[in-house]
Motif scaffolding. Structure first.
Motif, PDB file in Angstrom:
ATOM      1  N   GLY A 152       0.788  -1.221   0.000  1.00 50.07           N
ATOM      2  CA  GLY A 152       0.000   0.000   0.000  1.00 50.07           C
ATOM      3  C   GLY A 152       0.822   1.273   0.000  1.00 50.07           C
ATOM      4  N   ALA A 153       2.119   1.169   0.225  1.00 49.91           N
ATOM      5  CA  ALA A 153       2.983   2.354   0.265  1.00 49.91           C
ATOM      6  C   ALA A 153       3.435   2.730  -1.147  1.00 49.91           C
ATOM      7  CB  ALA A 153       4.204   2.074   1.131  1.00 49.91           C
ATOM      8  N   ALA A 154       3.766   3.984  -1.322  1.00 49.18           N
ATOM      9  CA  ALA A 154       4.289   4.455  -2.611  1.00 49.18           C
ATOM     10  C   ALA A 154       5.655   3.820  -2.869  1.00 49.18           C
ATOM     11  CB  ALA A 154       4.410   5.966  -2.603  1.00 49.18           C
ATOM     12  N   ILE A 155       5.951   3.537  -4.126  1.00 48.79           N
ATOM     13  CA  ILE A 155       7.219   2.934  -4.521  1.00 48.79           C
ATOM     14  C   ILE A 155       8.161   4.043  -4.963  1.00 48.79           C
ATOM     15  CG2 ILE A 155       8.354   1.324  -6.087  1.00 48.79           C
ATOM     16  CD1 ILE A 155       5.657  -0.091  -6.372  1.00 48.79           C
ATOM     17  N   SER A 156       9.328   4.117  -4.359  1.00 45.19           N
ATOM     18  CA  SER A 156      10.315   5.134  -4.737  1.00 45.19           C
ATOM     19  C   SER A 156      10.936   4.766  -6.083  1.00 45.19           C
ATOM     20  CB  SER A 156      11.416   5.239  -3.684  1.00 45.19           C
ATOM     21  OG  SER A 156      12.212   4.065  -3.691  1.00 45.19           O
ATOM     22  N   ASP A 157      11.548   5.748  -6.727  1.00 45.83           N
ATOM     23  CA  ASP A 157      12.221   5.497  -7.999  1.00 45.83           C
ATOM     24  C   ASP A 157      13.328   4.465  -7.842  1.00 45.83           C
ATOM     25  OD1 ASP A 157      10.564   7.355  -9.163  1.00 45.83           O
ATOM     26  OD2 ASP A 157      12.073   8.943  -9.245  1.00 45.83           O
ATOM     27  N   GLU A 158      14.081   4.570  -6.749  1.00 45.38           N
ATOM     28  CA  GLU A 158      15.181   3.637  -6.510  1.00 45.38           C
ATOM     29  C   GLU A 158      14.660   2.211  -6.326  1.00 45.38           C
ATOM     30  OE1 GLU A 158      17.430   3.326  -2.644  1.00 45.38           O
ATOM     31  OE2 GLU A 158      18.930   4.309  -3.921  1.00 45.38           O
ATOM     32  N   ALA A 159      13.586   2.052  -5.559  1.00 47.50           N
ATOM     33  CA  ALA A 159      13.009   0.723  -5.346  1.00 47.50           C
ATOM     34  C   ALA A 159      12.473   0.153  -6.654  1.00 47.50           C
ATOM     35  CB  ALA A 159      11.895   0.781  -4.310  1.00 47.50           C
ATOM     36  N   PHE A 160      11.841   0.982  -7.475  1.00 50.19           N
ATOM     37  CA  PHE A 160      11.330   0.520  -8.765  1.00 50.19           C
ATOM     38  C   PHE A 160      12.466   0.038  -9.653  1.00 50.19           C
ATOM     39  CE2 PHE A 160      10.416   1.187 -13.223  1.00 50.19           C
ATOM     40  CZ  PHE A 160       9.259   0.436 -13.369  1.00 50.19           C
ATOM     41  N   GLU A 161      13.545   0.805  -9.712  1.00 55.60           N
ATOM     42  CA  GLU A 161      14.682   0.418 -10.547  1.00 55.60           C
ATOM     43  C   GLU A 161      15.296  -0.891 -10.069  1.00 55.60           C
ATOM     44  OE1 GLU A 161      17.445   3.628 -11.039  1.00 55.60           O
ATOM     45  OE2 GLU A 161      15.837   5.003 -11.613  1.00 55.60           O
ATOM     46  N   ARG A 162      15.388  -1.090  -8.751  1.00 58.83           N
ATOM     47  CA  ARG A 162      15.931  -2.347  -8.235  1.00 58.83           C
ATOM     48  C   ARG A 162      15.033  -3.524  -8.594  1.00 58.83           C
ATOM     49  NH1 ARG A 162      18.122  -0.806  -2.175  1.00 58.83           N
ATOM     50  NH2 ARG A 162      20.008   0.230  -2.866  1.00 58.83           N
ATOM     51  N   ILE A 163      13.731  -3.380  -8.429  1.00 63.45           N
ATOM     52  CA  ILE A 163      12.813  -4.477  -8.743  1.00 63.45           C
ATOM     53  C   ILE A 163      12.804  -4.758 -10.239  1.00 63.45           C
ATOM     54  CG2 ILE A 163      10.370  -5.141  -8.777  1.00 63.45           C
ATOM     55  CD1 ILE A 163      10.143  -3.800  -6.044  1.00 63.45           C
ATOM     56  N   ALA A 164      12.839  -3.711 -11.053  1.00 63.62           N
ATOM     57  CA  ALA A 164      12.845  -3.889 -12.502  1.00 63.62           C
ATOM     58  C   ALA A 164      14.086  -4.634 -12.969  1.00 63.62           C
ATOM     59  CB  ALA A 164      12.738  -2.540 -13.196  1.00 63.62           C
ATOM     60  N   SER A 165      15.182  -4.530 -12.210  1.00 58.74           N
ATOM     61  CA  SER A 165      16.398  -5.259 -12.569  1.00 58.74           C
ATOM     62  C   SER A 165      16.554  -6.551 -11.767  1.00 58.74           C
ATOM     63  CB  SER A 165      17.628  -4.373 -12.397  1.00 58.74           C
ATOM     64  OG  SER A 165      17.766  -3.969 -11.063  1.00 58.74           O
ATOM     65  N   ASN A 166      15.423  -7.018 -11.200  1.00 58.24           N
ATOM     66  CA  ASN A 166      15.363  -8.315 -10.513  1.00 58.24           C
ATOM     67  C   ASN A 166      16.195  -8.336  -9.235  1.00 58.24           C
ATOM     68  OD1 ASN A 166      14.183 -10.816 -10.286  1.00 58.24           O
ATOM     69  ND2 ASN A 166      15.864 -11.863 -11.336  1.00 58.24           N
ATOM     70  N   HIS A 167      16.117  -7.253  -8.448  1.00 53.86           N
ATOM     71  CA  HIS A 167      16.805  -7.166  -7.174  1.00 53.86           C
ATOM     72  C   HIS A 167      15.810  -6.819  -6.067  1.00 53.86           C
ATOM     73  CE1 HIS A 167      20.153  -6.671  -9.996  1.00 53.86           C
ATOM     74  NE2 HIS A 167      20.858  -7.271  -9.050  1.00 53.86           N
ATOM     75  N   HIS A 168      16.206  -7.072  -4.846  1.00 51.09           N
ATOM     76  CA  HIS A 168      15.380  -6.748  -3.684  1.00 51.09           C
ATOM     77  C   HIS A 168      15.297  -5.229  -3.564  1.00 51.09           C
ATOM     78  CE1 HIS A 168      14.267  -6.480   0.591  1.00 51.09           C
ATOM     79  NE2 HIS A 168      13.743  -7.681   0.404  1.00 51.09           N
ATOM     80  N   ALA A 169      14.095  -4.703  -3.351  1.00 48.51           N
ATOM     81  CA  ALA A 169      13.876  -3.253  -3.341  1.00 48.51           C
ATOM     82  C   ALA A 169      14.644  -2.549  -2.229  1.00 48.51           C
ATOM     83  CB  ALA A 169      12.384  -2.951  -3.206  1.00 48.51           C
ATOM     84  N   ALA A 170      14.759  -3.161  -1.068  1.00 46.47           N
ATOM     85  CA  ALA A 170      15.404  -2.504   0.063  1.00 46.47           C
ATOM     86  C   ALA A 170      16.909  -2.739   0.115  1.00 46.47           C
ATOM     87  CB  ALA A 170      14.769  -2.974   1.368  1.00 46.47           C
ATOM     88  N   THR A 171      17.346  -3.969  -0.157  1.00 51.98           N
ATOM     89  CA  THR A 171      18.754  -4.303   0.014  1.00 51.98           C
ATOM     90  C   THR A 171      19.555  -4.269  -1.287  1.00 51.98           C
ATOM     91  OG1 THR A 171      18.394  -6.672  -0.310  1.00 51.98           O
ATOM     92  CG2 THR A 171      18.197  -5.819   1.948  1.00 51.98           C
ATOM     93  N   GLY A 172      18.891  -4.440  -2.421  1.00 53.73           N
ATOM     94  CA  GLY A 172      19.573  -4.478  -3.705  1.00 53.73           C
ATOM     95  C   GLY A 172      20.169  -5.837  -4.021  1.00 53.73           C
ATOM     96  N   SER A 173      20.001  -6.810  -3.127  1.00 54.40           N
ATOM     97  CA  SER A 173      20.549  -8.142  -3.392  1.00 54.40           C
ATOM     98  C   SER A 173      19.680  -8.860  -4.425  1.00 54.40           C
ATOM     99  CB  SER A 173      20.626  -8.954  -2.108  1.00 54.40           C
ATOM    100  OG  SER A 173      19.326  -9.143  -1.572  1.00 54.40           O
ATOM    101  N   SER A 174      20.302  -9.792  -5.124  1.00 54.88           N
ATOM    102  CA  SER A 174      19.565 -10.527  -6.169  1.00 54.88           C
ATOM    103  C   SER A 174      19.100 -11.874  -5.709  1.00 54.88           C
ATOM    104  CB  SER A 174      20.398 -10.687  -7.413  1.00 54.88           C
ATOM    105  OG  SER A 174      21.706 -11.060  -7.161  1.00 54.88           O
TER     106      SER A 174
END
Length: 69
Positions: A47-69
């Motif tokens: 339900g929370a808004a998705i930040s640009d950074e989180a969107f970019e991480r998810i779009a590149s198949n990474h965890h939104a918060a940690t950046g791990s794959s």
């Protein structure tokens, strides 16, 4: 010979396209929100808004918060 690489700028370009290419949202801020059972697994708060950074991480198949794959 074939070389396979990950395109690091793709997720950024995709995000920019999705934010700017919508005819109906011209002149307005576009904000995405996440819903569903997988939110917690990919590092999003349901339900929370998705930040640009989180969107970019998810779009590149990474965890939104940690950046791990």
């Amino acid at each position: 010979m074939v070389t396979i690489r990950t395109c690091k700028v793709f997720s950024h370009a995709l995000g920019e396209y999705l934010r700017q290419a919508d005819y109906y949202s011209q002149g307005m801020k576009v904000e995405g929100r996440s819903f569903g059972q997988l939110c917690a697994k990919v590092g999003l708060v349901e339900g929370a808004a998705i930040s640009d950074e989180a969107f970019e991480r998810i779009a590149s198949n990474h965890h939104a918060a940690t950046g791990s794959s």
